[in-house]
Design a protein around this motif. Structure first.
Motif, PDB file in Angstrom:
ATOM      1  N   TYR A   8       0.672  -1.128  -0.089  1.00  0.00           N
ATOM      2  CA  TYR A   8      -0.040  -0.110   0.063  1.00  0.00           C
ATOM      3  C   TYR A   8       0.947   1.265  -0.080  1.00  0.00           C
ATOM      4  O   TYR A   8       0.732   2.258  -0.710  1.00  0.00           O
ATOM      5  CB  TYR A   8      -1.047  -0.067   1.204  1.00  0.00           C
ATOM      6  CG  TYR A   8      -2.101   0.935   1.426  1.00  0.00           C
ATOM      7  CD1 TYR A   8      -3.133   1.222   0.504  1.00  0.00           C
ATOM      8  CD2 TYR A   8      -1.741   2.215   2.159  1.00  0.00           C
ATOM      9  CE1 TYR A   8      -3.756   2.121   0.401  1.00  0.00           C
ATOM     10  CE2 TYR A   8      -2.712   3.134   2.327  1.00  0.00           C
ATOM     11  CZ  TYR A   8      -3.565   3.186   1.378  1.00  0.00           C
ATOM     12  OH  TYR A   8      -4.504   4.268   1.444  1.00  0.00           O
ATOM     13  N   ILE A   9       1.789   1.234   0.732  1.00  0.00           N
ATOM     14  CA  ILE A   9       2.759   2.260   0.880  1.00  0.00           C
ATOM     15  C   ILE A   9       3.743   2.521  -0.583  1.00  0.00           C
ATOM     16  O   ILE A   9       3.682   3.902  -0.990  1.00  0.00           O
ATOM     17  CB  ILE A   9       3.906   2.370   1.957  1.00  0.00           C
ATOM     18  CG1 ILE A   9       2.908   2.365   3.347  1.00  0.00           C
ATOM     19  CG2 ILE A   9       4.960   3.380   1.972  1.00  0.00           C
ATOM     20  CD1 ILE A   9       3.971   1.918   4.489  1.00  0.00           C
ATOM     21  N   ILE A  10       3.946   1.369  -1.079  1.00  0.00           N
ATOM     22  CA  ILE A  10       4.926   1.577  -2.254  1.00  0.00           C
ATOM     23  C   ILE A  10       3.714   2.016  -3.347  1.00  0.00           C
ATOM     24  O   ILE A  10       4.159   2.877  -4.234  1.00  0.00           O
ATOM     25  CB  ILE A  10       5.446   0.055  -2.708  1.00  0.00           C
ATOM     26  CG1 ILE A  10       6.450  -0.213  -1.758  1.00  0.00           C
ATOM     27  CG2 ILE A  10       5.899   0.248  -4.108  1.00  0.00           C
ATOM     28  CD1 ILE A  10       6.911  -1.565  -1.910  1.00  0.00           C
ATOM     29  N   PHE A  15       2.199   6.209  -7.120  1.00  0.00           N
ATOM     30  CA  PHE A  15       1.187   7.045  -7.538  1.00  0.00           C
ATOM     31  C   PHE A  15       1.444   8.553  -7.305  1.00  0.00           C
ATOM     32  O   PHE A  15       1.348   9.239  -8.629  1.00  0.00           O
ATOM     33  CB  PHE A  15      -0.158   6.804  -6.745  1.00  0.00           C
ATOM     34  CG  PHE A  15      -1.336   7.847  -7.190  1.00  0.00           C
ATOM     35  CD1 PHE A  15      -2.076   7.606  -8.374  1.00  0.00           C
ATOM     36  CD2 PHE A  15      -1.800   8.809  -6.506  1.00  0.00           C
ATOM     37  CE1 PHE A  15      -3.123   8.322  -8.880  1.00  0.00           C
ATOM     38  CE2 PHE A  15      -2.661   9.733  -6.595  1.00  0.00           C
ATOM     39  CZ  PHE A  15      -3.478   9.341  -7.663  1.00  0.00           C
ATOM     40  N   ALA A  16       2.050   9.016  -6.286  1.00  0.00           N
ATOM     41  CA  ALA A  16       2.602  10.641  -6.339  1.00  0.00           C
ATOM     42  C   ALA A  16       3.623  10.517  -7.365  1.00  0.00           C
ATOM     43  O   ALA A  16       3.670  11.854  -7.893  1.00  0.00           O
ATOM     44  CB  ALA A  16       2.849  10.544  -4.794  1.00  0.00           C
ATOM     45  N   TYR A  17       4.330   9.915  -7.483  1.00  0.00           N
ATOM     46  CA  TYR A  17       5.614  10.212  -8.320  1.00  0.00           C
ATOM     47  C   TYR A  17       5.004  10.123  -9.823  1.00  0.00           C
ATOM     48  O   TYR A  17       5.343  11.011 -10.739  1.00  0.00           O
ATOM     49  CB  TYR A  17       6.555   9.017  -8.163  1.00  0.00           C
ATOM     50  CG  TYR A  17       7.665   9.165  -9.244  1.00  0.00           C
ATOM     51  CD1 TYR A  17       8.898  10.002  -8.781  1.00  0.00           C
ATOM     52  CD2 TYR A  17       8.016   8.380 -10.301  1.00  0.00           C
ATOM     53  CE1 TYR A  17       9.949  10.221  -9.750  1.00  0.00           C
ATOM     54  CE2 TYR A  17       9.029   8.395 -11.415  1.00  0.00           C
ATOM     55  CZ  TYR A  17       9.787   9.385 -10.962  1.00  0.00           C
ATOM     56  OH  TYR A  17      10.963   9.308 -11.698  1.00  0.00           O
ATOM     57  N   ILE A  18       4.357   9.333 -10.366  1.00  0.00           N
ATOM     58  CA  ILE A  18       3.546   9.297 -11.451  1.00  0.00           C
ATOM     59  C   ILE A  18       2.756  10.506 -11.833  1.00  0.00           C
ATOM     60  O   ILE A  18       2.813  11.317 -12.864  1.00  0.00           O
ATOM     61  CB  ILE A  18       2.825   8.200 -11.549  1.00  0.00           C
ATOM     62  CG1 ILE A  18       3.808   7.024 -11.958  1.00  0.00           C
ATOM     63  CG2 ILE A  18       2.043   8.385 -13.284  1.00  0.00           C
ATOM     64  CD1 ILE A  18       3.318   5.539 -12.145  1.00  0.00           C
ATOM     65  N   VAL A  23       2.066  15.982 -14.337  1.00  0.00           N
ATOM     66  CA  VAL A  23       1.497  17.389 -14.126  1.00  0.00           C
ATOM     67  C   VAL A  23       2.901  18.363 -14.469  1.00  0.00           C
ATOM     68  O   VAL A  23       2.988  19.415 -15.341  1.00  0.00           O
ATOM     69  CB  VAL A  23       1.571  17.715 -12.759  1.00  0.00           C
ATOM     70  CG1 VAL A  23       1.367  19.182 -12.387  1.00  0.00           C
ATOM     71  CG2 VAL A  23       0.015  17.291 -12.304  1.00  0.00           C
ATOM     72  N   ARG A  24       4.051  17.891 -14.605  1.00  0.00           N
ATOM     73  CA  ARG A  24       5.326  18.589 -14.538  1.00  0.00           C
ATOM     74  C   ARG A  24       5.429  18.730 -16.059  1.00  0.00           C
ATOM     75  O   ARG A  24       5.870  19.831 -16.712  1.00  0.00           O
ATOM     76  CB  ARG A  24       6.509  18.004 -14.091  1.00  0.00           C
ATOM     77  CG  ARG A  24       7.895  18.596 -14.307  1.00  0.00           C
ATOM     78  CD  ARG A  24       9.199  18.088 -13.757  1.00  0.00           C
ATOM     79  NE  ARG A  24       9.143  16.583 -14.595  1.00  0.00           N
ATOM     80  CZ  ARG A  24       9.806  15.643 -13.970  1.00  0.00           C
ATOM     81  NH1 ARG A  24      10.657  15.729 -13.143  1.00  0.00           N
ATOM     82  NH2 ARG A  24       9.957  14.419 -14.825  1.00  0.00           N
ATOM     83  N   ASN A  25       5.041  17.375 -16.920  1.00  0.00           N
ATOM     84  CA  ASN A  25       5.334  17.516 -18.493  1.00  0.00           C
ATOM     85  C   ASN A  25       4.258  18.186 -18.817  1.00  0.00           C
ATOM     86  O   ASN A  25       4.447  18.656 -19.957  1.00  0.00           O
ATOM     87  CB  ASN A  25       5.447  15.930 -18.890  1.00  0.00           C
ATOM     88  CG  ASN A  25       6.355  15.419 -18.631  1.00  0.00           C
ATOM     89  OD1 ASN A  25       7.616  15.847 -18.441  1.00  0.00           O
ATOM     90  ND2 ASN A  25       6.602  14.062 -18.189  1.00  0.00           N
TER      91      ASN A  25
END
Length: 48
Positions: A8-10, A15-18, A23-25
């Motif tokens: 769950y933590i992974i 999810f946050a990284y993707i 958003v950055r791209n």
């Protein structure tokens, strides 16, 4: 901590990284190097 909690933590971190990458791209493609919006520029300025 059980195996399910670790997964769950992974999943949350992944999810946050993707999401951050998407958003950055999106904003990187929307703005030029000088910070101006690409869709708000005149046609002559886009060709430069």
């Amino acid at each position: 901590m059980s195996f399910g909690d670790i997964l769950y933590i992974i999943a949350i971190i992944l999810f946050a990284y993707i999401t951050f990458g998407i958003v950055r791209n999106y904003y990187k493609n929307k703005f030029d190097d000088e910070g101006r919006r690409m869709d708000m520029l005149d046609e002559e300025e886009k060709d430069k």
